[in-house]
Write a protein that holds these residues in place. Sequence first.
Motif, short mmCIF file in Angstrom:
data_model
loop_
_atom_site.label_atom_id
_atom_site.label_comp_id
_atom_site.label_asym_id
_atom_site.label_seq_id
_atom_site.Cartn_x
_atom_site.Cartn_y
_atom_site.Cartn_z
N ILE A 58 0.84 -1.20 0.00
CA ILE A 58 0.00 0.00 0.00
C ILE A 58 0.88 1.25 0.00
CG2 ILE A 58 -1.67 1.35 1.33
CD1 ILE A 58 -2.72 -1.35 2.43
N ILE A 59 1.84 1.29 0.90
CA ILE A 59 2.73 2.46 1.01
C ILE A 59 3.49 2.67 -0.29
CG2 ILE A 59 4.78 3.38 2.17
CD1 ILE A 59 3.64 2.05 4.76
N SER A 60 4.00 1.60 -0.86
CA SER A 60 4.75 1.70 -2.12
C SER A 60 3.89 2.27 -3.24
CB SER A 60 5.28 0.32 -2.50
OG SER A 60 5.95 0.38 -3.74
N LYS A 61 2.67 1.77 -3.39
CA LYS A 61 1.78 2.27 -4.45
C LYS A 61 1.38 3.72 -4.21
CE LYS A 61 0.07 -2.10 -6.15
NZ LYS A 61 -1.07 -2.93 -6.46
N LEU A 62 1.14 4.08 -2.97
CA LEU A 62 0.80 5.47 -2.67
C LEU A 62 1.96 6.39 -3.04
CD1 LEU A 62 -1.06 5.07 0.74
CD2 LEU A 62 -2.05 5.87 -1.42
N LEU A 63 3.18 5.98 -2.69
CA LEU A 63 4.34 6.80 -3.01
C LEU A 63 4.61 6.87 -4.51
CD1 LEU A 63 6.66 5.76 -0.05
CD2 LEU A 63 5.51 7.97 -0.38
N ASP A 115 4.97 14.44 0.81
CA ASP A 115 4.39 15.51 1.63
C ASP A 115 2.89 15.68 1.41
OD1 ASP A 115 4.69 16.60 -0.91
OD2 ASP A 115 5.33 18.56 -0.20
N GLU A 116 2.31 14.93 0.47
CA GLU A 116 0.86 14.93 0.27
C GLU A 116 0.17 13.82 1.06
OE1 GLU A 116 0.06 16.38 -4.23
OE2 GLU A 116 1.04 14.42 -4.08
N LEU A 117 0.96 12.99 1.72
CA LEU A 117 0.43 11.81 2.41
C LEU A 117 0.60 11.94 3.92
CD1 LEU A 117 2.01 9.14 0.05
CD2 LEU A 117 -0.39 9.82 0.12
N LEU A 118 -0.37 11.41 4.64
CA LEU A 118 -0.32 11.35 6.09
C LEU A 118 -0.67 9.92 6.48
CD1 LEU A 118 -0.01 12.90 8.77
CD2 LEU A 118 -2.47 13.40 8.66
N PHE A 119 0.20 9.27 7.21
CA PHE A 119 0.02 7.86 7.55
C PHE A 119 -0.37 7.69 9.01
CE2 PHE A 119 2.76 7.91 3.89
CZ PHE A 119 2.30 6.85 3.13
N ARG A 120 -1.25 6.73 9.23
CA ARG A 120 -1.69 6.41 10.59
C ARG A 120 -1.84 4.90 10.68
NH1 ARG A 120 -4.76 9.05 14.77
NH2 ARG A 120 -6.23 7.65 15.80
N THR A 121 -1.27 4.30 11.68
CA THR A 121 -1.43 2.87 11.90
C THR A 121 -2.55 2.66 12.92
OG1 THR A 121 0.24 2.86 13.64
CG2 THR A 121 0.99 2.35 11.41
N HIS A 122 -3.01 1.44 12.99
CA HIS A 122 -4.01 1.08 13.99
C HIS A 122 -3.39 1.30 15.37
CE1 HIS A 122 -6.65 -1.38 16.46
NE2 HIS A 122 -7.54 -1.26 15.48
N PRO A 123 -4.16 1.83 16.31
CA PRO A 123 -3.61 2.11 17.65
C PRO A 123 -2.98 0.89 18.33
CG PRO A 123 -5.78 3.06 17.45
CD PRO A 123 -5.55 2.25 16.21
N GLN A 124 -3.44 -0.32 18.00
CA GLN A 124 -2.88 -1.52 18.62
C GLN A 124 -1.80 -2.18 17.76
OE1 GLN A 124 -6.31 -3.91 19.53
NE2 GLN A 124 -6.90 -2.62 21.24
N SER A 125 -1.49 -1.57 16.63
CA SER A 125 -0.49 -2.16 15.73
C SER A 125 0.91 -2.04 16.32
CB SER A 125 -0.52 -1.44 14.38
OG SER A 125 0.54 -1.90 13.57
N LYS A 126 1.67 -3.10 16.12
CA LYS A 126 3.06 -3.09 16.57
C LYS A 126 4.00 -2.70 15.42
CE LYS A 126 2.43 -6.65 20.14
NZ LYS A 126 1.18 -6.22 20.58
N THR A 127 3.43 -2.47 14.25
CA THR A 127 4.20 -2.11 13.08
C THR A 127 4.69 -0.67 13.19
OG1 THR A 127 2.83 -3.54 11.72
CG2 THR A 127 4.14 -1.91 10.56
N GLU A 128 5.97 -0.48 12.91
CA GLU A 128 6.52 0.87 12.91
C GLU A 128 6.69 1.32 11.46
OE1 GLU A 128 9.69 1.99 15.44
OE2 GLU A 128 9.17 0.48 16.94
N LEU A 129 6.28 2.54 11.19
CA LEU A 129 6.42 3.10 9.86
C LEU A 129 7.76 3.82 9.73
CD1 LEU A 129 2.84 4.61 9.44
CD2 LEU A 129 3.71 2.49 8.45
N SER A 130 8.23 3.92 8.52
CA SER A 130 9.49 4.60 8.24
C SER A 130 9.43 6.05 8.72
CB SER A 130 9.77 4.57 6.74
OG SER A 130 10.80 5.46 6.41
N LYS A 131 10.52 6.52 9.26
CA LYS A 131 10.60 7.91 9.73
C LYS A 131 10.57 8.89 8.56
CE LYS A 131 11.10 6.64 14.01
NZ LYS A 131 9.92 6.35 14.72
N ASP A 132 10.74 8.39 7.32
CA ASP A 132 10.70 9.24 6.13
C ASP A 132 9.27 9.62 5.75
OD1 ASP A 132 13.47 9.03 5.91
OD2 ASP A 132 13.33 7.26 4.62
N LEU A 133 8.28 8.97 6.36
CA LEU A 133 6.88 9.23 6.06
C LEU A 133 6.30 10.24 7.05
CD1 LEU A 133 5.73 5.53 5.55
CD2 LEU A 133 6.38 7.18 3.79
#
Length: 105
Positions: free
Chosen positions: A8-13, A19-37
Amino acid sequence: SSVQQSEIISKLLDNYKVDELLFRTHPQSKTELSKDLNIDDSKSSREFIEKCNKIVVNISNVGYEAMLFGKKVTHLNENFLSSFGEKGNLSLLNDSVIDLVKLNF
């Protein structure tokens, strides 16, 4: 089947500037997103939704909430809103807002 978060992230990018994108993970997700996002720091999903013009979800209640606020939503899981039609696709960037009458379930 669900779409992987990295896909999903790859296709969005591929289709938007970071800078047109804002990412949010599920509050209970243990997944960390790249600091570049651009990572959302909203205290609530409503606050997050208000910042967005369009929402892309794999499967999430945020998609339902966003539609209630009249936001365009692309859903990537066949189980999400299956009674309202076919699942979305990131290659289809001209999705529409679902009429609130259809959300009366």
